[in-house]
Design a protein around this motif. Structure first.
Motif, PDB file in Angstrom:
ATOM      1  N   TYR A  75       0.837  -1.207   0.000  1.00 31.43           N
ATOM      2  CA  TYR A  75       0.000   0.000   0.000  1.00 31.43           C
ATOM      3  C   TYR A  75       0.870   1.255   0.000  1.00 31.43           C
ATOM      4  CZ  TYR A  75      -3.177   3.600   1.764  1.00 31.43           C
ATOM      5  OH  TYR A  75      -3.892   4.762   1.933  1.00 31.43           O
ATOM      6  N   LEU A  76       1.917   1.258   0.819  1.00 33.41           N
ATOM      7  CA  LEU A  76       2.798   2.425   0.904  1.00 33.41           C
ATOM      8  C   LEU A  76       3.558   2.644  -0.405  1.00 33.41           C
ATOM      9  CD1 LEU A  76       4.263   2.063   4.523  1.00 33.41           C
ATOM     10  CD2 LEU A  76       2.408   3.543   3.749  1.00 33.41           C
ATOM     11  N   LYS A  77       3.919   1.554  -1.066  1.00 36.58           N
ATOM     12  CA  LYS A  77       4.624   1.685  -2.347  1.00 36.58           C
ATOM     13  C   LYS A  77       3.726   2.312  -3.404  1.00 36.58           C
ATOM     14  CE  LYS A  77       7.960  -2.071  -1.755  1.00 36.58           C
ATOM     15  NZ  LYS A  77       8.362  -3.436  -2.176  1.00 36.58           N
ATOM     16  N   ARG A  78       2.445   1.948  -3.367  1.00 42.78           N
ATOM     17  CA  ARG A  78       1.511   2.548  -4.330  1.00 42.78           C
ATOM     18  C   ARG A  78       1.228   4.007  -3.986  1.00 42.78           C
ATOM     19  NH1 ARG A  78      -1.124  -2.400  -3.634  1.00 42.78           N
ATOM     20  NH2 ARG A  78      -2.726  -1.421  -2.338  1.00 42.78           N
ATOM     21  N   ARG A  79       1.092   4.276  -2.700  1.00 43.64           N
ATOM     22  CA  ARG A  79       0.780   5.642  -2.272  1.00 43.64           C
ATOM     23  C   ARG A  79       1.988   6.571  -2.437  1.00 43.64           C
ATOM     24  NH1 ARG A  79      -3.223   8.142   0.848  1.00 43.64           N
ATOM     25  NH2 ARG A  79      -4.523   6.505  -0.022  1.00 43.64           N
ATOM     26  N   PHE A  80       3.186   6.026  -2.185  1.00 45.09           N
ATOM     27  CA  PHE A  80       4.407   6.828  -2.290  1.00 45.09           C
ATOM     28  C   PHE A  80       5.369   6.138  -3.261  1.00 45.09           C
ATOM     29  CE2 PHE A  80       2.818   7.283   2.118  1.00 45.09           C
ATOM     30  CZ  PHE A  80       2.467   8.628   2.082  1.00 45.09           C
ATOM     31  N   PRO A  81       5.327   6.501  -4.545  1.00 45.22           N
ATOM     32  CA  PRO A  81       6.205   5.882  -5.551  1.00 45.22           C
ATOM     33  C   PRO A  81       7.680   6.128  -5.232  1.00 45.22           C
ATOM     34  CG  PRO A  81       4.445   7.163  -6.573  1.00 45.22           C
ATOM     35  CD  PRO A  81       4.430   7.497  -5.124  1.00 45.22           C
ATOM     36  N   LYS A  86      11.383   9.002   0.469  1.00 43.25           N
ATOM     37  CA  LYS A  86      11.568   9.582   1.801  1.00 43.25           C
ATOM     38  C   LYS A  86      10.243   9.612   2.563  1.00 43.25           C
ATOM     39  CE  LYS A  86      13.420  13.653   4.159  1.00 43.25           C
ATOM     40  NZ  LYS A  86      13.998  15.023   3.987  1.00 43.25           N
ATOM     41  N   CYS A  87       9.171   9.967   1.849  1.00 47.61           N
ATOM     42  CA  CYS A  87       7.840   9.985   2.477  1.00 47.61           C
ATOM     43  C   CYS A  87       7.406   8.571   2.862  1.00 47.61           C
ATOM     44  CB  CYS A  87       6.812  10.598   1.523  1.00 47.61           C
ATOM     45  SG  CYS A  87       7.039  12.358   1.229  1.00 47.61           S
ATOM     46  N   ARG A  88       7.757   7.611   1.998  1.00 48.42           N
ATOM     47  CA  ARG A  88       7.398   6.226   2.291  1.00 48.42           C
ATOM     48  C   ARG A  88       8.084   5.750   3.571  1.00 48.42           C
ATOM     49  NH1 ARG A  88       9.360   1.815  -1.812  1.00 48.42           N
ATOM     50  NH2 ARG A  88       8.364   3.247  -3.302  1.00 48.42           N
ATOM     51  N   LYS A  89       9.366   6.091   3.708  1.00 50.66           N
ATOM     52  CA  LYS A  89      10.103   5.698   4.919  1.00 50.66           C
ATOM     53  C   LYS A  89       9.505   6.357   6.160  1.00 50.66           C
ATOM     54  CE  LYS A  89      14.681   5.527   7.048  1.00 50.66           C
ATOM     55  NZ  LYS A  89      14.135   5.911   8.356  1.00 50.66           N
ATOM     56  N   GLN A  90       9.137   7.625   6.019  1.00 50.47           N
ATOM     57  CA  GLN A  90       8.536   8.330   7.152  1.00 50.47           C
ATOM     58  C   GLN A  90       7.211   7.678   7.555  1.00 50.47           C
ATOM     59  OE1 GLN A  90       7.856  12.508   6.477  1.00 50.47           O
ATOM     60  NE2 GLN A  90       7.136  12.872   8.556  1.00 50.47           N
ATOM     61  N   ALA A  91       6.425   7.285   6.544  1.00 48.22           N
ATOM     62  CA  ALA A  91       5.146   6.618   6.820  1.00 48.22           C
ATOM     63  C   ALA A  91       5.382   5.269   7.492  1.00 48.22           C
ATOM     64  CB  ALA A  91       4.363   6.433   5.522  1.00 48.22           C
ATOM     65  N   ARG A  92       6.390   4.529   7.010  1.00 43.48           N
ATOM     66  CA  ARG A  92       6.703   3.214   7.585  1.00 43.48           C
ATOM     67  C   ARG A  92       7.144   3.354   9.048  1.00 43.48           C
ATOM     68  NH1 ARG A  92      10.835   1.937   4.538  1.00 43.48           N
ATOM     69  NH2 ARG A  92       9.605   1.132   2.801  1.00 43.48           N
ATOM     70  N   ALA A 109      -5.490   5.346   5.498  1.00 40.84           N
ATOM     71  CA  ALA A 109      -5.882   6.107   4.306  1.00 40.84           C
ATOM     72  C   ALA A 109      -5.534   7.584   4.423  1.00 40.84           C
ATOM     73  CB  ALA A 109      -7.380   5.939   4.061  1.00 40.84           C
ATOM     74  N   HIS A 110      -5.367   8.059   5.653  1.00 38.91           N
ATOM     75  CA  HIS A 110      -5.057   9.478   5.869  1.00 38.91           C
ATOM     76  C   HIS A 110      -3.577   9.702   6.162  1.00 38.91           C
ATOM     77  CE1 HIS A 110      -9.152  11.248   5.980  1.00 38.91           C
ATOM     78  NE2 HIS A 110      -9.498  10.019   6.315  1.00 38.91           N
ATOM     79  N   ILE A 111      -2.749   8.714   5.849  1.00 38.10           N
ATOM     80  CA  ILE A 111      -1.338   8.841   6.212  1.00 38.10           C
ATOM     81  C   ILE A 111      -0.649   9.973   5.454  1.00 38.10           C
ATOM     82  CG2 ILE A 111      -0.374   7.216   4.520  1.00 38.10           C
ATOM     83  CD1 ILE A 111       1.005   6.361   7.557  1.00 38.10           C
ATOM     84  N   GLU A 112      -1.193  10.327   4.292  1.00 41.83           N
ATOM     85  CA  GLU A 112      -0.619  11.445   3.527  1.00 41.83           C
ATOM     86  C   GLU A 112      -0.722  12.761   4.289  1.00 41.83           C
ATOM     87  OE1 GLU A 112      -0.577  11.154  -1.221  1.00 41.83           O
ATOM     88  OE2 GLU A 112      -2.569  10.918  -0.357  1.00 41.83           O
ATOM     89  N   ASP A 113      -1.731  12.866   5.149  1.00 41.57           N
ATOM     90  CA  ASP A 113      -1.882  14.084   5.950  1.00 41.57           C
ATOM     91  C   ASP A 113      -0.781  14.209   7.005  1.00 41.57           C
ATOM     92  OD1 ASP A 113      -4.199  14.739   4.575  1.00 41.57           O
ATOM     93  OD2 ASP A 113      -5.500  13.700   6.004  1.00 41.57           O
ATOM     94  N   LEU A 114      -0.092  13.102   7.270  1.00 42.77           N
ATOM     95  CA  LEU A 114       0.883  13.081   8.356  1.00 42.77           C
ATOM     96  C   LEU A 114       2.324  13.180   7.884  1.00 42.77           C
ATOM     97  CD1 LEU A 114      -0.730  10.146  10.399  1.00 42.77           C
ATOM     98  CD2 LEU A 114      -1.139  12.591  10.669  1.00 42.77           C
ATOM     99  N   VAL A 115       2.615  12.552   6.739  1.00 49.09           N
ATOM    100  CA  VAL A 115       4.002  12.563   6.264  1.00 49.09           C
ATOM    101  C   VAL A 115       4.354  13.934   5.699  1.00 49.09           C
ATOM    102  CG1 VAL A 115       3.972  10.099   5.759  1.00 49.09           C
ATOM    103  CG2 VAL A 115       3.381  11.719   3.963  1.00 49.09           C
ATOM    104  N   GLY A 116       5.635  14.207   5.665  1.00 54.43           N
ATOM    105  CA  GLY A 116       6.084  15.495   5.141  1.00 54.43           C
ATOM    106  C   GLY A 116       6.073  16.589   6.177  1.00 54.43           C
TER     107      GLY A 116
END
Length: 444
Positions: A75-81, A86-92, A109-116
């Motif tokens: 899921y993270l790979k699809r959400r963060f190509p 860097k965003c994928r690692k932060q989410a993980r 599903a709202h993890i994009e609101d948190l990373v970055g």
């Protein structure tokens, strides 16, 4: 069915009583409390029942995680190509730190609101706060009539309103007719408000409104509840998730030296049972303190102190008394106290010897008794005289009017003591052989 789940379950059992095996699936939020998850089916076994076995068929509970770690990684790979590695690692890292992100698809599903963001997130309630904040920002720009702060107030009070009236309405929804006037008071144009798929508030086909997930309502409920004046708080039975949010908030406030929450009209027994730990994590190691450190501590815990915080409420306690062993257990602080203490006053040096003797004799079966820190001793201070003329709970002996603490004054030969008679802390130089009582404590 959420409101009357017991009757619903009985109906299901009656309909399937002739089946050899029955599989019932539901979300954990279906049951407000873990204790409400039934064990017995109500269907009696036919024939002899072996010793030690129940006469009824029982339910076997199985908790299923929505995602495996491999699925989450996909899921993270699809959400963060790859270009957002860097965003994928932060989410993980965030998911590893806060396990609830992996078991709640809605949160994931709202993890994009948190990373970055440069966020130090440790607790689930912080994730919910960031999620709510992101939603408020998105909604604010959609319509001229929607402003962020009124929308937050609206959402929090709506959570209170829906949860408070859920039994009457037989659901955790609010009809549009009941919501329209409520929304207008916050200048929110309900008719023109287009709720998106990522909205935290949903509207069904007939116009009823509900939160996208029950846990969002529970978080908003707790957040607003703590801001309501204690005498105006609704007296409602909380869910386990609400207690969990509150427990996380209390821990967060203590870790950041913030003023602690007022727990008036909150079921402390349920809170401690749900969270399986003390509410207050008081310092147990002795320390040398400046007076301004003491004043800061008094304000943080809102302790009553006759000079520094006359309006202080003090800590909330849940005491159990063991008269036979002469101890008092405080479940909110995780401390075990002597119910009485020394029968006469002692110098500080003799107080330390008395504690050593207490441990040598394994008082009440324990050998790790100690002098309390100032935090621990002040935690016993009540905001009014409750034990004859003492500011201490009547579960304690009232002979020990003044007690020594283990804490010393920084850069001095003085020690802090607590006066329950006067409702304050004092400083005394141990060179002059002042005599106070001793009430030993231990952590459990």
């Amino acid at each position: 069915a959420i409101i009357d789940h017991a009757e619903r379950l009985i109906n299901l059992m009656q309909l399937t009583r002739d089946f050899q095996k029955v599989l019932i699936t539901c979300r954990t939020q279906f049951f407000p409390k873990d204790e409400e998850i039934p064990i017995e089916t109500g269907i009696v076994k036919i024939g002899p029942v072996p010793a030690g076995h129940k006469a009824q068929y029982i339910f076997h509970k199985l908790y299923i995680s929505p995602f495996t770690m491999n699925q989450i990684e996909d899921y993270l790979k699809r959400r963060f190509p790859i270009w957002k590695k860097k965003c994928r690692k932060q989410a993980r890292d965030m998911i590893e730190k806060i396990p609830k992100l992996s078991v709640r698809p809605m949160l994931l599903a709202h993890i994009e609101d948190l990373v970055g963001k440069e966020l130090e997130l440790k607790y689930a309630f912080q994730v919910y706060e960031e999620m709510v904040e992101a939603w408020l920002i998105r909604e604010e720009g959609k319509l001229e009539g929607i402003k962020k702060e009124p929308l937050r107030d609206f959402s929090e009070l709506l959570a209170i309103e829906i949860f408070k009236n859920r039994e009457q309405r037989k659901s955790e929804r609010i009809p549009k007719s009941a919501l329209t006037e409520f929304a207008e008071s916050f200048k929110i144009p309900l008719e023109d408000w287009q709720l998106s798929g990522r909205s935290l508030l949903n509207r069904d086909a007939v116009g009823n409104y509900k939160f996208a997930h029950r846990s969002i309502m529970e978080y908003l409920f707790v957040k607003r509840f703590l801001e309501i004046q204690s005498d105006a708080r609704p007296k409602i039975e909380w869910t386990d998730q609400m207690f969990q949010f509150l427990y996380e908030m209390i821990n967060h406030y203590q870790e950041h030296n913030m003023k602690l929450a007022d727990l008036t009209h909150i079921d402390l027994k349920r809170l401690i049972k749900t969270t399986k730990g003390p509410l207050y994590k008081l310092r147990s190691k002795k320390k040398s303190l400046f007076e301004h450190d003491v004043h800061k501590m008094i304000r943080q815990y809102n302790m009553f102190e006759f000079r520094e915080n006359l309006s202080g409420r003090g800590l909330f306690h849940l005491y159990d008394v063991d008269e036979e062993n002469g101890i008092v257990i405080d479940h909110t602080t995780g401390l075990m106290w002597q119910q009485s203490g020394t029968p006469n006053r002692k110098t500080y040096k003799d107080a330390e010897k008395w504690i050593a003797n207490l441990n040598w004799n394994c008082f009440a079966g324990y050998s790790d008794w100690r002098l309390p820190t100032l935090e621990e001793a002040m935690s016993l201070m009540e905001s009014e005289k409750k034990n004859r003329d003492l500011y201490i709970h009547p579960v304690f002996d009232n002979l020990q009017r003044w007690i020594w603490t283990a804490d010393k004054v920084k850069g001095d030969h003085s020690v802090y003591a607590v006066f329950f008679h006067d409702g304050l802390y004092v400083i005394r130089n141990i060179i002059y052989n002042y005599g106070f009582y001793v009430r030993a404590v231990r952590s459990f």
